[in-house]
Structure formats: structure tokens, C-alpha cells
Scaffold this motif. Structure first.
Motif, PDB file in Angstrom:
ATOM      1  N   LEU A  30     107.639  41.605  66.672  1.00 42.66           N
ATOM      2  CA  LEU A  30     107.517  43.058  66.604  1.00 42.66           C
ATOM      3  C   LEU A  30     108.688  43.744  67.297  1.00 42.66           C
ATOM      4  N   GLY A  31     109.126  43.198  68.412  1.00 41.77           N
ATOM      5  CA  GLY A  31     110.221  43.806  69.160  1.00 41.77           C
ATOM      6  C   GLY A  31     111.547  43.780  68.432  1.00 41.77           C
ATOM      7  N   ALA A  32     111.657  42.937  67.398  1.00 46.68           N
ATOM      8  CA  ALA A  32     112.896  42.850  66.624  1.00 46.68           C
ATOM      9  C   ALA A  32     112.755  43.498  65.256  1.00 46.68           C
ATOM     10  N   ALA A  33     111.669  44.221  65.026  1.00 48.63           N
ATOM     11  CA  ALA A  33     111.375  44.727  63.686  1.00 48.63           C
ATOM     12  C   ALA A  33     111.862  46.146  63.438  1.00 48.63           C
ATOM     13  N   LEU A  34     112.361  46.834  64.457  1.00 50.67           N
ATOM     14  CA  LEU A  34     112.817  48.211  64.264  1.00 50.67           C
ATOM     15  C   LEU A  34     113.922  48.256  63.210  1.00 50.67           C
ATOM     16  N   GLY A  35     113.756  49.139  62.227  1.00 52.79           N
ATOM     17  CA  GLY A  35     114.755  49.285  61.174  1.00 52.79           C
ATOM     18  C   GLY A  35     114.636  48.297  60.040  1.00 52.79           C
ATOM     19  N   ARG A  36     113.788  47.272  60.197  1.00 49.54           N
ATOM     20  CA  ARG A  36     113.600  46.322  59.097  1.00 49.54           C
ATOM     21  C   ARG A  36     112.631  46.901  58.068  1.00 49.54           C
ATOM     22  N   VAL A  37     112.606  46.300  56.886  1.00 53.02           N
ATOM     23  CA  VAL A  37     111.806  46.808  55.776  1.00 53.02           C
ATOM     24  C   VAL A  37     110.672  45.838  55.497  1.00 53.02           C
ATOM     25  N   THR A  38     109.457  46.345  55.457  1.00 50.44           N
ATOM     26  CA  THR A  38     108.295  45.485  55.250  1.00 50.44           C
ATOM     27  C   THR A  38     108.357  44.818  53.874  1.00 50.44           C
ATOM     28  N   ALA A  39     108.040  43.523  53.861  1.00 52.04           N
ATOM     29  CA  ALA A  39     108.104  42.761  52.615  1.00 52.04           C
ATOM     30  C   ALA A  39     106.810  42.860  51.823  1.00 52.04           C
ATOM     31  N   ALA A  40     105.715  43.178  52.487  1.00 52.44           N
ATOM     32  CA  ALA A  40     104.414  43.284  51.832  1.00 52.44           C
ATOM     33  C   ALA A  40     103.584  44.302  52.597  1.00 52.44           C
ATOM     34  N   ALA A  41     102.538  44.786  51.947  1.00 47.06           N
ATOM     35  CA  ALA A  41     101.627  45.697  52.629  1.00 47.06           C
ATOM     36  C   ALA A  41     100.985  44.975  53.812  1.00 47.06           C
ATOM     37  N   ILE A  42     100.774  45.702  54.895  1.00 50.38           N
ATOM     38  CA  ILE A  42     100.165  45.145  56.097  1.00 50.38           C
ATOM     39  C   ILE A  42      98.781  45.753  56.259  1.00 50.38           C
ATOM     40  N   LEU A  43      97.763  44.887  56.326  1.00 49.17           N
ATOM     41  CA  LEU A  43      96.385  45.328  56.513  1.00 49.17           C
ATOM     42  C   LEU A  43      96.021  45.240  57.988  1.00 49.17           C
ATOM     43  N   SER A  44      95.195  46.147  58.437  1.00 51.34           N
ATOM     44  CA  SER A  44      94.779  46.119  59.840  1.00 51.34           C
ATOM     45  C   SER A  44      93.797  44.971  60.052  1.00 51.34           C
ATOM     46  N   PRO A  45      94.036  44.127  61.047  1.00 51.49           N
ATOM     47  CA  PRO A  45      93.091  43.044  61.322  1.00 51.49           C
ATOM     48  C   PRO A  45      91.888  43.501  62.133  1.00 51.49           C
ATOM     49  N   VAL A  46      91.903  44.731  62.621  1.00 53.28           N
ATOM     50  CA  VAL A  46      90.849  45.219  63.517  1.00 53.28           C
ATOM     51  C   VAL A  46      90.481  46.647  63.151  1.00 53.28           C
ATOM     52  N   ASP A  47      89.335  47.090  63.662  1.00 53.73           N
ATOM     53  CA  ASP A  47      88.999  48.504  63.591  1.00 53.73           C
ATOM     54  C   ASP A  47      89.855  49.270  64.587  1.00 53.73           C
ATOM     55  N   LEU A  48      90.247  50.482  64.205  1.00 53.47           N
ATOM     56  CA  LEU A  48      90.948  51.384  65.115  1.00 53.47           C
ATOM     57  C   LEU A  48      90.223  52.723  65.135  1.00 53.47           C
ATOM     58  N   PRO A  49      89.808  53.213  66.285  1.00 49.34           N
ATOM     59  CA  PRO A  49      89.867  52.559  67.590  1.00 49.34           C
ATOM     60  C   PRO A  49      89.056  51.263  67.615  1.00 49.34           C
ATOM     61  N   LEU A  50      89.356  50.437  68.611  1.00 48.64           N
ATOM     62  CA  LEU A  50      88.672  49.157  68.748  1.00 48.64           C
ATOM     63  C   LEU A  50      87.232  49.322  69.203  1.00 48.64           C
ATOM     64  N   PHE A  51      86.927  50.418  69.877  1.00 48.82           N
ATOM     65  CA  PHE A  51      85.586  50.665  70.391  1.00 48.82           C
ATOM     66  C   PHE A  51      85.359  52.168  70.488  1.00 48.82           C
ATOM     67  N   ARG A  52      84.102  52.559  70.624  1.00 46.29           N
ATOM     68  CA  ARG A  52      83.762  53.972  70.778  1.00 46.29           C
ATOM     69  C   ARG A  52      84.253  54.452  72.136  1.00 46.29           C
ATOM     70  N   ASN A  53      85.079  55.511  72.137  1.00 48.25           N
ATOM     71  CA  ASN A  53      85.657  55.948  73.408  1.00 48.25           C
ATOM     72  C   ASN A  53      85.703  57.465  73.505  1.00 48.25           C
ATOM     73  N   SER A  54      85.964  57.921  74.719  1.00 48.91           N
ATOM     74  CA  SER A  54      85.929  59.350  75.010  1.00 48.91           C
ATOM     75  C   SER A  54      87.246  60.021  74.656  1.00 48.91           C
ATOM     76  N   GLN A  55      87.144  61.187  74.042  1.00 48.92           N
ATOM     77  CA  GLN A  55      88.316  61.971  73.694  1.00 48.92           C
ATOM     78  C   GLN A  55      88.783  62.848  74.854  1.00 48.92           C
ATOM     79  N   MET A  56      87.935  63.036  75.860  1.00 53.68           N
ATOM     80  CA  MET A  56      88.226  63.959  76.949  1.00 53.68           C
ATOM     81  C   MET A  56      87.811  63.357  78.289  1.00 53.68           C
ATOM     82  N   ASP A  57      88.376  63.885  79.363  1.00 45.12           N
ATOM     83  CA  ASP A  57      87.793  63.688  80.692  1.00 45.12           C
ATOM     84  C   ASP A  57      86.557  64.578  80.779  1.00 45.12           C
TER      85      ASP A  57
END
Length: 396
Positions: A30-57
Motif C-alpha cells: 500500500l505504501g508504494a501504491a500512490l500514483g499507480r493504476v488499479t488493475a481490477a476492481a477492489i472489493l471491501s473485505p470488511v464492513d465500514l465502519p467496522l462497528f457501531r460507533n459514536s459520531q459525537m462526544d
């Protein structure tokens, strides 16, 4: 080389360079990927957000319990944004919670701290809330298996952030061309040094290295051949073929004496001649140990415009990048052009949609090129254009 048109030389260079550029994909960190062009579509391996979380203090509560307002609830603890699972919220209580922290089971809303009156062990809430308020549900941004990034995307920092957020540390990207840049000329000296009598700074190496990189290719190394010895250039070429798919050179292809690139190309059956073009008339090509050699004239404006016209479109296409933007604009003043030559004047777009010529046509005027943001493409059969006439421009 016969006296070619620009279109004929474009086709000739494509026939040499396109087969030499690698195809397919490779996986990079990932650290060497800036400016490179994706060869295939990338699917998310996880839910985002990963868990139910607070939007505020604020305070995590059960929204249905906020009746008979104002209501005061005991505060039974605090949940910072950190690892772990907090305990279930007991009925009739509240818990302090920080932005990004896990919303505990039992709670279904967050009341922002600025909407409360709190003490060390209690909180008073004066306004009703609804379930889900200021709570980010798991997967509300993206579900596991959903598309995260498309194929053919040049990765910017925002894309790397999305990949990192999904826990992705490697990316499949398109392979890119490896290019060696060789500047020639006994008059060249390095930038940062004091130039002696008859010396000039090597700007071509810097310009070509940057231009190649901007087109999505990789410069494996750049060499300055600081004398006009054929043996030194041959050594640089041998290093080039071991590390490159394409070799680009500048200088040394005119018709006078001490033209080291021309002399080298003659030993490998290369072609040296003129194109019906200004600037950039002298051009040369060859193939050395299976690697195409594309040779530009040494004047810095000629070098840079030659690259933009003949090589940049090929590299951008191979990298999956869009072609340089072309647009019809109108001239802000009269223009004269050299008869029989396709001229690429340096220009600048004006706010009113017109284009003005910057500097003169000479191939040494680097300040004019630096002040430009486009090229004005004048056909070789055009001698004169008037203010207001349409012209085709190419963004730089």
C-alpha cells in the motif's frame, strides 16, 4: 529516415515502443501504491465502519427513555475510543462516550455533550432524541463485498486512506514501463554547481525524468553523459538495456561533428533525420539489444515538446491514464507559422476562453515554456492565423 510528417513519426515510434511496454499486473504494498493504476476492481473485505460507533462526544442513552423532559440520568461510566467491548448499558442510565468509540449494547442514541447539563455522576437532557441519532451503524458506509475502488483508477491519497481503513495492505496494479533517461553533451554540468565557461546545466534529464513519472511510468535511472565519447555512451546504453523497457536520450543527433547519439545509432542500424515539425525537427530512433531507443534533440524546449508529442501519449495509454486534454480555443492575436512545418507554439489560456502565445518559437526559450500551460498546434500547411481564428490546443 525520410522527411516524415509528425503523424508518420508518431506511428513509427508507436511501432517500436508499444510492443516493448509490459502488460499485466503486479501486487505492491500500500505504501508504494500512490500514483499507480488499479488493475481490477477492489472489493471491501470488511464492513465500514467496522462497528457501531459514536459520531459525537456526548452521552449514550436509550432514546425511548427520554420522556417527561427534562430528564436526569445517572452516568455509570465512560467509553473512550479504544480497543475492547464496553459493557451493556443498563436501563435508565447513561454513559459518557467519545467520538469513534463503540456504542454499547442497549444504547441506541448519542446526545452531544453541548446539548446536556452534566455533573460528575449525572446528566440532564432537555430535548427528546430519536433512535439512531449520532450513531454510525456498522456497514453504513460500505458492506463487506461491496466495490471499494474501480479498476483503472490512479490511486491518490484519499484512495489509499479508504484501502487502509478496510485493512488492505497490498494492491494489484497495472505494470508500468521502465524508462532510462540519458542526457548527452560535453557542455553539460550538474545543477547546483557553478557553471564554467561554455557549460550549461542539464535540464533535459530533470524534465524527462519528471515527465516520464507524470505519465505513469518508472524512471529506473537517469544518466548524464558529460562528454561526447562514443565509448561512454555505449556503456550508458548497456546499463540502460539491463534496466529498461525504453531508453530516451536528448542531444547528439544533429548534422554537425561530435554528434555522439547519431554516431551510436549508426552502429546499430538506427534512423536519424528530420520531422516536419518546429521545435523538435531532428529526431532519431533505434533498437539496441531489443530495447527501443528514442532520441530527441538537445535544445530543452525541443526535448520536452518531442516527448509530449511522441512518447507521452503511449506511456499514458499504457498506464491507464487519460490522454492530454485537447480543446479548440480562439487566438488572442495574429500568429505566423513556418511554412511546411507543424508548429507547436507555447501558449496560455485566458479567462475569456481565448489563448495567447507565450514567448517565441525558438527551442531554447525555457522561461516561455515554463510560463505556458498548453501547446498551440498549428498545421504544417498553415502560414498565418488571425486574431479570433480557432486553433487546437493541448494541455500541458
Amino acid at each position: 529516415m525520410a522527411h516524415r510528417s509528425v503523424e508518420e513519426h508518431v506511428a513509427h515510434i508507436r511501432s517500436l515502443v508499444v510492443p516493448a511496454i509490459p502488460t499485466g499486473s503486479e501486487t505492491v504494498q500500500l505504501g508504494a501504491a500512490l500514483g499507480r493504476v488499479t488493475a481490477a476492481a477492489i472489493l471491501s473485505p470488511v464492513d465500514l465502519p467496522l462497528f457501531r460507533n459514536s459520531q459525537m462526544d456526548g452521552f449514550a442513552v436509550v432514546a425511548a427513555e427520554l420522556h417527561s423532559l427534562p430528564v436526569t440520568l445517572p452516568v455509570v461510566g465512560e467509553i473512550p475510543a479504544r480497543r475492547g467491548t464496553p459493557p451493556t448499558l443498563a436501563a435508565g442510565t447513561a454513559v459518557r462516550i467519545m467520538t469513534g468509540a463503540v456504542v454499547p449494547e442497549g444504547a441506541d442514541a448519542v446526545v452531544p455533550v453541548e446539548d446536556t447539563t452534566a455533573t460528575a455522576d449525572s446528566v440532564t437532557i432537555a430535548r427528546a432524541r430519536v433512535a439512531g441519532e449520532f450513531v454510525r451503524d456498522r456497514g453504513s458506509d460500505l458492506r463487506a463485498g461491496d466495490p471499494l475502488l474501480p479498476a483503472g483508477l490512479r490511486l491518490a491519497s484519499r484512495h489509499l486512506a479508504a484501502l487502509a481503513a478496510a485493512g488492505i495492505d497490498k494492491v494489484e496494479v497495472r505494470r508500468r514501463a521502465r524508462v532510462v533517461v540519458i542526457s548527452t553533451g560535453a557542455e553539460l554540468t550538474e545543477t547546483g554547481k557553478r557553471a564554467g565557461p561554455g557549460e550549461i546545466y542539464d535540464s533535459n534529464g530533470t524534465a524527462l525524468t519528471a515527465a516520464v513519472t507524470a505519465c505513469g511510468a518508472e524512471v529506473t535511472f537517469a544518466i548524464v553523459s558529460s562528454n561526447d565519447e562514443l565509448s561512454q555512451l555505449r556503456g550508458a546504453m548497456l546499463m540502460g538495456v539491463a534496466n529498461a523497457d525504453i531508453i530516451l536520450t536528448s542531444g547528439g543527433i544533429s548534422m554537425g561533428e561530435h554528434e555522439v547519439v547519431r554516431d551510436f545509432l549508426s552502429t546499430i542500424g538506427g534512423e536519424v533525420g528530420h520531422i516536419a515539425m518546429q521545435p523538435g525537427g531532428p529526431q532519431a530512433t533505434g533498437v539496441f539489444s531489443g530495447v527501443p531507443v528514442i532520441s530527441f534533440p538537445g535544445n530543452p524546449v525541443s526535448t520536452q515538446i518531442s516527448f509530449e508529442v511522441f512518447v507521452a501519449p503511449i506511456l499514458r495509454e499504457a498506464a491507464g491514464l487519460p490522454a492530454a486534454h485537447r480543446q479548440r480555443r480562439t487566438l488572442s492575436a495574429d500568429v505566423r507559422s513556418a511554412p511546411g512545418k507543424r508548429q507547436f507554439l507555447r501558449g496560455r489560456a485566458l479567462p475569456d476562453g481565448r489563448v495567447e502565445v507565450v514567448g517565441g518559437p525558438s527551442s531554447h526559450l525555457v522561461a516561455g515554456l515554463a510560463a505556458s500551460d498548453l501547446l498551440i498546434d498549428i498545421p504544417e500547411d498553415t502560414i498565418e492565423l488571425k486574431e479570433g481564428d480557432p486553433v487546437e490546443t493541448i494541455d500541458l
